[in-house]
Design a protein around this motif. Structure first.
Motif, short mmCIF file in Angstrom:
data_model
loop_
_atom_site.label_atom_id
_atom_site.label_comp_id
_atom_site.label_asym_id
_atom_site.label_seq_id
_atom_site.Cartn_x
_atom_site.Cartn_y
_atom_site.Cartn_z
N GLY A 4 1.98 -8.69 -9.63
CA GLY A 4 0.63 -8.67 -10.17
C GLY A 4 0.58 -7.57 -11.21
N VAL A 5 -0.63 -7.08 -11.51
CA VAL A 5 -0.83 -6.00 -12.47
C VAL A 5 -1.47 -4.84 -11.73
CG1 VAL A 5 -2.00 -5.29 -14.59
CG2 VAL A 5 -1.06 -7.60 -14.40
N PHE A 6 -0.81 -3.69 -11.74
CA PHE A 6 -1.31 -2.53 -11.00
C PHE A 6 -2.73 -2.19 -11.44
CE2 PHE A 6 -2.08 1.84 -10.02
CZ PHE A 6 -1.53 1.98 -8.76
N GLY A 7 -3.62 -2.03 -10.47
CA GLY A 7 -4.98 -1.59 -10.73
C GLY A 7 -5.93 -2.66 -11.24
N ALA A 8 -5.43 -3.86 -11.47
CA ALA A 8 -6.28 -4.93 -12.00
C ALA A 8 -6.97 -5.69 -10.87
CB ALA A 8 -5.44 -5.91 -12.82
N MET A 9 -8.06 -6.37 -11.21
CA MET A 9 -8.66 -7.33 -10.28
C MET A 9 -7.79 -8.58 -10.36
SD MET A 9 -11.23 -6.04 -8.72
CE MET A 9 -12.05 -7.47 -8.06
N VAL A 15 2.30 -7.37 -4.86
CA VAL A 15 0.95 -7.08 -5.31
C VAL A 15 0.53 -5.72 -4.76
CG1 VAL A 15 -1.46 -7.84 -5.28
CG2 VAL A 15 0.39 -9.54 -5.30
N SER A 16 0.23 -4.78 -5.64
CA SER A 16 -0.24 -3.47 -5.22
C SER A 16 -1.61 -3.61 -4.57
CB SER A 16 -0.32 -2.54 -6.43
OG SER A 16 -0.84 -1.30 -6.04
N GLN A 17 -1.81 -2.95 -3.42
CA GLN A 17 -3.05 -3.13 -2.67
C GLN A 17 -3.44 -1.82 -1.97
OE1 GLN A 17 -3.84 -6.80 -1.41
NE2 GLN A 17 -5.86 -6.09 -0.82
N PHE A 18 -4.14 -0.95 -2.68
CA PHE A 18 -4.54 0.34 -2.11
C PHE A 18 -5.46 0.19 -0.91
CE2 PHE A 18 -8.22 -0.34 -4.74
CZ PHE A 18 -9.25 0.33 -4.10
N ALA A 67 -2.70 6.62 -2.00
CA ALA A 67 -2.19 7.52 -3.03
C ALA A 67 -3.01 7.40 -4.31
CB ALA A 67 -0.72 7.21 -3.32
N ARG A 68 -3.06 8.47 -5.07
CA ARG A 68 -3.73 8.44 -6.37
C ARG A 68 -3.02 7.42 -7.26
NH1 ARG A 68 -7.13 13.17 -7.40
NH2 ARG A 68 -7.31 12.09 -9.39
N PRO A 69 -3.75 6.74 -8.14
CA PRO A 69 -3.15 5.67 -8.94
C PRO A 69 -1.91 6.08 -9.74
CG PRO A 69 -5.52 5.60 -9.13
CD PRO A 69 -5.19 6.85 -8.35
N ASP A 70 -1.90 7.25 -10.35
CA ASP A 70 -0.74 7.65 -11.15
C ASP A 70 0.51 7.79 -10.29
OD1 ASP A 70 -1.97 9.87 -9.96
OD2 ASP A 70 -1.32 11.25 -11.53
N TYR A 71 0.36 8.28 -9.06
CA TYR A 71 1.49 8.42 -8.15
C TYR A 71 1.89 7.06 -7.56
CZ TYR A 71 4.32 10.34 -4.34
OH TYR A 71 5.35 10.64 -3.48
N ALA A 72 0.89 6.29 -7.13
CA ALA A 72 1.15 5.00 -6.48
C ALA A 72 1.82 4.02 -7.42
CB ALA A 72 -0.16 4.41 -5.95
N GLY A 83 0.83 -1.20 0.00
CA GLY A 83 0.00 0.00 0.00
C GLY A 83 0.87 1.24 0.00
N ILE A 84 0.48 2.19 -0.84
CA ILE A 84 1.22 3.46 -0.96
C ILE A 84 0.27 4.58 -0.56
CG2 ILE A 84 2.44 5.02 -2.55
CD1 ILE A 84 3.86 2.35 -2.49
N THR A 85 0.75 5.50 0.27
CA THR A 85 -0.04 6.67 0.64
C THR A 85 0.53 7.90 -0.06
OG1 THR A 85 -1.08 7.85 2.48
CG2 THR A 85 1.23 7.22 2.77
#
Length: 146
Positions: free
Chosen positions: A123-128, A76-79, A97-102, A32-34
């Motif tokens: 994984g793939v950023f932003g994907a299910m 795995v990216s996990q907002f 964080a907003r997706p473009d920054y994260a 997770g990125i803030t």
């Protein structure tokens, strides 16, 4: 930055029926990125994870790192790690964080981990994503930069 680390015997991530990353022995990292995270946070957490001693030595004591065990990383990216559930019944994600920054920081984090000689699958950023793992231990640790 917040990372949930799970020591795994094996793990994989699948997107739309296709495996995008898979490891045998190593760590699954839910990352997770803030909005206030920086390159210093990335470097701190990557170093901490690479050097963390959570594998048993010959005496059964957690005294060995993933580097000594020749393990790999599945990142795995996990907002949702920055969900706030204090009010109401629906989580708020304003601390994520907003997706473009994260995405840029997540990619930088994965690259930083590879500088330690670690194989890094993702994984793939932003994907299910469907994440499968066999937790080893189980050992689950939260690593944060702040």
């Amino acid at each position: 930055m917040r990372v949930v680390l799970q020591r795994a015997k094996n793990a994989s991530v699948t997107v739309n029926g296709h495996i995008t990353g898979a490891i045998d022995k190593g760590y699954v990292l839910l990352v997770g990125i803030t909005h206030s995270d920086t390159l210093e946070d990335i470097q701190y957490v990557a170093k901490k994870i690479a050097e963390l001693r959570i594998y048993e030595d010959e005496k059964g004591k957690m005294n060995r790192s993933i580097l000594e065990e020749d393990g790999a990383i599945l990142s795995v990216s996990q907002f949702t790690l920055y969900a706030d559930v204090k009010k109401g019944r629906r989580p708020s994600f304003v601390e994520a964080a907003r997706p473009d920054y994260a995405e840029g920081l997540w990619q930088a984090f994965n690259k930083e981990l590879s500088t330690y000689g670690l194989q890094v699958e993702t994984g793939v950023f932003g994907a299910m994503m469907d994440v499968a793992l066999v937790n080893d231990g189980p050992v689950t640790i939260i690593v944060e930069s702040k």
